[in-house]
Design an enzyme around this catalytic site. Structure first.
Site, mmCIF file in Angstrom:
data_model
loop_
_atom_site.group_PDB
_atom_site.id
_atom_site.type_symbol
_atom_site.label_atom_id
_atom_site.label_comp_id
_atom_site.label_asym_id
_atom_site.label_seq_id
_atom_site.Cartn_x
_atom_site.Cartn_y
_atom_site.Cartn_z
ATOM 1 N N GLU A 85 -1.804 -17.725 26.751
ATOM 2 C CA GLU A 85 -0.317 -18.021 25.920
ATOM 3 C C GLU A 85 0.476 -18.465 26.398
ATOM 4 O O GLU A 85 0.310 -18.859 27.678
ATOM 5 C CB GLU A 85 0.511 -16.467 25.519
ATOM 6 C CG GLU A 85 0.458 -15.928 24.290
ATOM 7 C CD GLU A 85 1.507 -17.285 22.723
ATOM 8 O OE1 GLU A 85 1.325 -18.080 23.619
ATOM 9 O OE2 GLU A 85 1.199 -16.231 21.984
ATOM 10 N N ASN A 174 9.215 -13.049 23.702
ATOM 11 C CA ASN A 174 7.367 -14.140 23.825
ATOM 12 C C ASN A 174 7.062 -15.640 23.841
ATOM 13 O O ASN A 174 6.825 -15.349 24.494
ATOM 14 C CB ASN A 174 7.484 -13.161 22.345
ATOM 15 C CG ASN A 174 5.766 -13.676 21.571
ATOM 16 O OD1 ASN A 174 5.651 -15.122 21.194
ATOM 17 N ND2 ASN A 174 5.010 -12.743 21.586
ATOM 18 N N ASN A 224 7.909 -15.373 16.360
ATOM 19 C CA ASN A 224 7.559 -15.567 17.173
ATOM 20 C C ASN A 224 7.427 -16.915 18.204
ATOM 21 O O ASN A 224 8.112 -16.703 18.690
ATOM 22 C CB ASN A 224 5.521 -15.638 16.825
ATOM 23 C CG ASN A 224 4.478 -15.437 17.621
ATOM 24 O OD1 ASN A 224 4.736 -15.969 18.878
ATOM 25 N ND2 ASN A 224 3.677 -14.448 17.344
ATOM 26 N N ASP A 269 2.246 -18.679 14.740
ATOM 27 C CA ASP A 269 2.190 -18.232 16.184
ATOM 28 C C ASP A 269 2.758 -19.349 17.443
ATOM 29 O O ASP A 269 4.554 -19.142 16.821
ATOM 30 C CB ASP A 269 0.864 -18.278 16.578
ATOM 31 C CG ASP A 269 0.767 -16.971 18.005
ATOM 32 O OD1 ASP A 269 1.279 -17.462 18.395
ATOM 33 O OD2 ASP A 269 -0.006 -16.556 18.038
#
Length: 341
Positions: A85, A174, A224, A269
């Site tokens: 990520e 996030n 996100n 995402d």
């Protein structure tokens, strides 16, 4: 609603990027594997070499049609038990978070060098999304402590930026983006919340250079990906799950105005932005990137062979799009330059 956090000033940069860090505390024990600070990329464009956040005068041409990215073999990992990520490019390397699905979602920051070596930069990190400070430090959304953190790549030390809103910790920060003046914008879903403490809603937040935390939007379920336009006058957020949205907010005098939906999306995402202002929207389970213009027109799709999490531009001229996902990193060379996180 508005609230203030305790403020101390720790600069992320000696130039334009001066982030006021709230209640900074240096860890007593630095991570086990610090790395040397990344050096400027001597082969970069003149503009990019002088300022890694500055787009070149001729950014290039946007992609079109249906494209496919190539998996980088050196970065292959265990996609069944974790995700890569938050990619960010600095110097001559790609940094990204590597976290597991086990209890607490343990995470470390990895470095993929230009010559194909995969190394551990900081372990543990507890990080998800990463951004870059002009002093070479990483700014991270961290789920282990439910805060925003700053990591010094020279000695591996960690400092807290901010960790609560209205006296309560965040859920699981996030992803994040940093304005030129040091304002931080970040998303706080509940994906890695881990325990009962946290916020009653998932939100998008703004952290001012004075440490004040305010709500940008609390109407997107599990926001996100987040990114800024090249000029810094528009904020983009993706979220909403299975029936999600890509939302744009005009920024006026450093404040986000009411948002409008730019596109509908499935399980959105992370985001990247090229120097023409196009948004690279990753769709996790669809295993693709959709390239969307600032007007909401779809220009291209880029597919991969596993679930997808995030994107960034890197390489000598910032014309390589790097993608992270389920134990994989992909790349594709494009004809347009983009932002490095």
């Amino acid at each position: 609603m508005r609230t203030s956090t305790p403020t101390v000033l720790t600069l992320l940069s000696t130039s334009l990027l001066a982030i006021a860090l709230a209640a900074c505390q240096r860890d007593a024990d630095p991570p086990a594997a610090p790395v040397e600070p990344a050096q400027p990329d001597a082969t970069a464009d003149v503009d990019a070499a002088a300022d890694p956040f500055q787009c070149p005068a001729d950014p290039g041409t946007a992609p079109s049609g249906e494209l496919a990215a190539t998996r980088i073999a050196a970065a292959d990992g265990d996609g069944a038990n974790g995700l890569y990520e938050g990619p960010v490019w600095t110097g001559d390397a790609l940094y990204f978070s590597d976290f597991r699905f086990s209890e607490g979602f343990p995470s470390k920051i990895r470095r993929l060098t230009a010559d194909g070596r995969l190394e551990t930069a900081i372990d543990p990190s507890g990080s998800n999304g990463l951004a870059l400070g002009r002093d070479g430090a990483l700014v991270a959304a961290t789920h282990d402590r439910k805060e925003l953190s700053r990591y010094d790549l020279m000695d591996g030390s960690r400092m807290r930026i901010v960790g609560e809103y209205q006296g309560q910790p965040f859920n699981s920060p996030n992803d994040l983006a940093v304005s030129e003046d040091g304002t931080i914008w970040f998303t706080d879903p509940d994906f890695q919340r881990g325990d009962a403490t946290g916020q009653e809603r998932t939100r998008v937040y703004r952290v001012g250079t004075d440490g004040e935390v305010t709500v940008v939007d609390d109407s997107i379920a599990n926001p996100n990906g987040i990114a800024l336009s090249p000029s810094g006058d528009t904020l983009y957020v993706a979220g909403g799950g299975e029936q999600g949205v890509l939302r744009a907010y005009a920024l006026v005098d450093g404040q986000a105005q009411a948002g409008h939906d730019l596109a509908s999306t499935t399980v959105p995402d992370g985001l990247a932005v090229d120097c023409l202002g196009n948004v690279y929207l990753t769709e996790h389970t669809q295993r693709r990137v959709r390239v969307i213009s600032p007007q909401g027109e779809q220009l291209a799709t880029i597919t991969v062979d596993a679930n997808l999490t995030n994107a960034t531009f890197g390489g000598p001229q910032r014309r390589t799009l790097y993608l992270t996902g389920a134990g994989a990193v992909w790349s594709i060379d494009l004809d347009v330059a983009g932002l490095p996180y």
